[in-house]
Scaffold this motif. Structure first.
Motif, PDB file in Angstrom:
ATOM      1  N   ALA A   2       4.585  -5.904  15.421  1.00 43.55           N
ATOM      2  CA  ALA A   2       3.643  -5.610  14.340  1.00 43.55           C
ATOM      3  C   ALA A   2       3.394  -4.120  14.191  1.00 43.55           C
ATOM      4  N   TYR A   5       6.619  -2.099  12.053  1.00 37.63           N
ATOM      5  CA  TYR A   5       6.979  -2.311  10.660  1.00 37.63           C
ATOM      6  C   TYR A   5       5.744  -2.370   9.772  1.00 37.63           C
ATOM      7  N   ASP A   6       5.897  -1.868   8.546  1.00 38.37           N
ATOM      8  CA  ASP A   6       4.817  -1.936   7.561  1.00 38.37           C
ATOM      9  C   ASP A   6       4.968  -3.139   6.643  1.00 38.37           C
ATOM     10  N   MET A   7       6.200  -3.647   6.526  1.00 40.21           N
ATOM     11  CA  MET A   7       6.465  -4.774   5.643  1.00 40.21           C
ATOM     12  C   MET A   7       7.286  -5.835   6.363  1.00 40.21           C
ATOM     13  N   LEU A  44      -1.562  -7.112  12.264  1.00 36.54           N
ATOM     14  CA  LEU A  44      -0.909  -7.450  11.005  1.00 36.54           C
ATOM     15  C   LEU A  44      -1.755  -7.056   9.792  1.00 36.54           C
ATOM     16  N   LYS A  47      -0.706  -4.748   6.673  1.00 34.17           N
ATOM     17  CA  LYS A  47       0.752  -4.767   6.493  1.00 34.17           C
ATOM     18  C   LYS A  47       1.073  -5.512   5.188  1.00 34.17           C
ATOM     19  N   SER A  48       2.324  -5.460   4.775  1.00 35.74           N
ATOM     20  CA  SER A  48       2.747  -6.120   3.544  1.00 35.74           C
ATOM     21  C   SER A  48       3.706  -7.263   3.851  1.00 35.74           C
ATOM     22  N   MET A  77      -2.975  -9.421   5.105  1.00 31.17           N
ATOM     23  CA  MET A  77      -1.789  -8.697   4.648  1.00 31.17           C
ATOM     24  C   MET A  77      -1.772  -8.641   3.121  1.00 31.17           C
TER      25      MET A  77
END
Length: 124
Positions: A2, A5-7, A44, A47-48, A77
């Motif tokens: 988690a 990464y942003d997506m 999370l 995040k996207s 998210m």
């Protein structure tokens, strides 16, 4: 993961108007994890999430995407949308290629490349 990464882009074939069994099991385990490991779930937030689906049919089923939308909301998210794709005669139709390019701003360039690779595997 988690933190790295942003997506997160979830890709699934459509089985009986829904996500694959493996994807469903993943989300079941994820929901267990975030209830038990609350700190993991909090990572999370912000995040996207986006969703890609594929089948032999052009029809997209809202019930498929609703589960992802609700999961994104529950996890805090941002839901960036979905794209349903299909193949025809072992090929990616021009209409699908256009829809992929239209959806591309929601994804990073490397993810767009992966999408074409994944679709190519569906045609085999």
């Amino acid at each position: 993961m988690a933190n790295e990464y942003d997506m997160f882009v979830f890709a699934t074939p459509v089985y009986w108007y829904s996500m694959s069994g493996k994807m469903k099991a993943f989300f079941d385990r994820l929901s267990d994890c975030v209830r038990i490991e609350k700190e993991t779930g909090r990572k999370l937030r912000g995040k996207s999430m986006a969703v890609l689906s594929n089948s032999k049919d052009q029809i997209s089923y809202p019930s498929l995407f609703k589960a992802f939308e609700l999961s994104a909301d529950y996890l805090g998210m941002t839901y960036c949308g979905q794209l349903h794709t299909w193949t025809s005669g072992g090929e990616i139709p021009k209409e699908v290629q256009k829809s992929i390019h239209a959806f591309a701003p929601n994804l990073s360039p490397s993810l767009l490349c992966l999408l074409f690779c994944a679709l190519s595997n569906f045609t085999k």
